[in-house]
Design an enzyme around this catalytic site. Structure first.
Site, short mmCIF file in Angstrom:
data_model
loop_
_atom_site.label_atom_id
_atom_site.label_comp_id
_atom_site.label_asym_id
_atom_site.label_seq_id
_atom_site.Cartn_x
_atom_site.Cartn_y
_atom_site.Cartn_z
N HIS A 415 33.84 64.98 -15.96
CA HIS A 415 33.14 63.99 -15.15
C HIS A 415 31.62 64.13 -15.22
CE1 HIS A 415 33.54 60.55 -12.68
NE2 HIS A 415 34.58 60.94 -11.99
N ASP A 419 32.70 58.68 -17.03
CA ASP A 419 33.07 58.06 -15.76
C ASP A 419 34.31 57.20 -15.96
OD1 ASP A 419 30.86 59.10 -14.25
OD2 ASP A 419 29.58 57.65 -15.27
#
Length: 445
Positions: A415, A419
Site C-alpha cells: 500500500h 492503491d
C-alpha cells in the site's frame, strides 16, 4: 613469490554481504585457478568462492560463520611470479549450489558468539558513539533489547540485525527491564551472558513443551531463509488485499481441446497457469505502476516485465523468474514454467534463474485452494494468487442459470506503492483478457 588476497565476491544484485558457511581448503593447500575455496551463504543464494589464482593457501582470514561485506578479504594465496596479476574469473565460473533462495530473502546469521567477550570499559565507551541501523533499532524496540549489553560481530564491533536475530533465537536477551532491575554491576563483563530473558509474550511462548510422541523437526537453512523473508515482508510492507472472480469457461474449453496434441508435439504440458501468466504480463504493460518497487525516497517502476513464479518442493519454496514474459507466447511461457520446475526439483537453479523478478504469480490453485492472501515477495509491490478453477452456478443475461468455470484471482499489494483504484483496474484488465481467451481470438504460438 607474491601473496594475493581473495575477497568476498558480489553474488547477486543487491547482495551486500555473505557468510562463510564452510572452508573447503586449509593453509598449506595447493589450489588451481577457479577451484572452490569456501561455501558462502548470502540472503539470496548459496554459492562457492572460486580461487582467482593458482598457488598455495597461506592464511584463512575469515572464520566459519563470519559475515563479511562484499569486497572484504577472506583469505590469502601465495602465487608464482607468472601469476602475480591474473584477471579474476568471470562471474559464471562461481559454482552455485543447489540450495537457491528467492530474491530478497533475509537469512539469520548462524554463527557462534565470540569466544571471549570484550572488557566492559571499552565496550561502554564504544556504545556511547555507535550509530545503529534502522533495522537494528526496530528489532531492539520490538523485543526490548538493551543494545548496550549486546556484543556486535559486524565490522568494528558493529551490532548487526543478524546479531539480534541470534539473540532472539537463543532466548538469552538482555532486556531493558532486566538491565534496569540489575544492581550496579561490579563485574559488568559477566552480566550479559547471565541474563535471563523476560519475554513480553504470554508465558507459554518462550519454551514449547515436548511431550511423548512429539517430533522435533530441525529448521533447515532454506526454511529459515524463507521464514526470515516472510517476516521481513510482513514487518516492512503494509499489505492490502483484493479478490476478483473470473469466468474462464471459454479458456478451459480451449486449453482442453489443445492439451493432448500440444503435449505430443511439444513434449511438455500446456497448463492453465501459462495462460494466467501471459494475461498478467500483458496487463502489466498497460499498468506499469504494478511493476514497481518501494525504495524509501522513491518508487522504482521497472522497465522489464519479469514474472516470478512460486515452485514448491516437499520442504521449501523457490521463486524462479520468467524473463521478459510480455514478449513470450503462451507456448514459450509454458515451456519456461516446465523447465524452471524441473530445475527446482533437480536442485539445478542458477543465480540467473532467480534474479530480476518484478511481479510474482503464485499457482495456489494447484493445491486446491480457492482463496488465499499471499505475502509479497519483497521488494516487489504485489503478488497474485491464481486459485483453483471450480464449477459454479452463474446467472447469465436473461436470468438463466448455467454451470461455469470460475477462478478467484487474489491480489496482495504494497500500500506504499499501490492503491485500490489502480489495482482494481489492473485486476479487471486481467479478468477481461482471461474471459476473452478462446479458440477464435487466442493463439498459443
Amino acid at each position: 613469490m607474491a601473496v594475493q588476497n581473495i575477497t568476498m565476491p558480489q553474488l547477486g544484485e543487491s547482495v551486500t554481504e555473505g557468510t562463510i558457511e564452510k572452508w573447503l581448503v586449509k593453509p598449506g593447500d595447493t589450489v588451481k585457478k577457479y577451484d572452490p575455496l569456501a561455501e558462502v551463504v548470502t540472503d539470496k543464494v548459496n554459492a562457492e568462492i572460486p580461487s582467482s589464482f593458482e598457488g598455495v593457501i597461506t592464511e584463512l582470514i575469515a572464520q566459519e560463520g563470519q559475515t563479511l561485506p562484499v569486497g572484504a578479504v577472506v583469505c590469502s594465496i601465495e602465487i608464482a611470479g607468472d601469476n602475480d596479476l591474473p584477471s579474476p574469473p568471470p562471474e559464471k565460473k562461481s559454482a552455485v549450489s543447489t540450495a537457491i533462495l528467492n530474491a530478497g530473502i533475509q537469512r539469520k546469521q548462524e554463527v557462534q558468539p565470540p569466544a571471549s567477550p570484550p572488557a566492559a570499559a571499552p565496550k561502554e565507551a564504544r556504545k556511547d558513539k555507535i550509530r545503529y541501523s534502522p533495522a537494528v533499532l526496530r528489532l531492539a524496540q520490538e523485543h526490548d533489547i538493551a543494545l548496550e549489553h549486546v556484543t556486535g560481530t559486524g565490522e568494528g564491533g558493529r551490532i548487526t540485525r543478524k546479531d539480534l536475530l541470534k539473540l532472539i533465537d537463543s532466548g538469552n536477551i538482555p532486556t531493558a527491564q532486566e538491565v534496569a532491575s540489575t544492581p550496579a554491576p561490579a563485574q559488568p563483563t559477566a552480566e550479559p551472558a547471565s541474563l535471563v530473558r523476560e519475554t513480553q509474550q504470554p508465558p507459554a511462548a518462550p519454551a514449547q513443551p515436548i511431550q511423548a510422541g512429539d517430533i522435533e523437526i530441525p529448521v533447515t537453512k532454506v526454511r529459515r531463509a524463507i521464514a526470515n523473508n516472510m517476516v521481513r515482508s510482513v514487518h516492512e510492507v503494509p499489505h492490502a488485499w483484493m479478490m476478483m472472480e473470473v469466468d474462464v469457461t471459454d479458456l478451459v474449453a480451449y486449453r482442453d481441446s489443445l492439451k493432448h496434441e500440444f503435449k505430443h508435439k511439444e513434449g511438455f504440458n500446456l497448463t492453465y497457469f501459462a495462460f494466467f501468466v501471459k494475461a498478467v504480463a500483458q496487463a502489466l504493460k498497460e499498468f506499469p505502476i504494478m511493476n514497481s518497487t518501494w525504495a524509501d525516497d522513491k518508487i522504482i517502476q521497472k522497465h522489464d516485465i519479469n514474472i516470478s513464479i512460486a515452485v514448491a518442493t516437499d520442504d521449501a519454496l523457490f521463486v524462479p523468474v520468467i524473463k521478459h514474459a510480455d514478449e513470450k507466447s503462451i507456448k514459450g511461457i509454458a515451456k519456461e514454467i516446465h523447465e524452471l520446475a524441473v530445475k527446482v526439483r533437480a536442485g539445478k537453479l542458477t543465480m540467473d534463474d532467480i534474479k530480476g523478478g518484478t511481479f510474482t504469480v503464485n499457482n495456489t490453485g494447484a493445491f486446491g485452494s480457492v482463496q488465499s492472501m499471499g505475502i509479497i515477495n519483497y521488494p516487489q509491490a504485489a503478488i497474485l494468487q491464481v486459485e483453483s478453477i471450480v464449477k459454479k452456478p452463474v446467472v447469465l443475461p436473461g436470468g438463466m442459470f448455467a454451470a461455469r468455470d470460475i477462478v478467484n484471482l487474489c491480489l496482495s499489494l504494497d500500500h506504499r506503492v499501490l492503491d485500490g483504484l489502480v489495482c482494481g483496474k489492473f485486476l479487471n484488465r486481467v479478468k477481461e483478457i482471461l474471459e476473452n481467451t478462446n479458440k477464435s481470438s487466442t493463439s498459443v504460438y
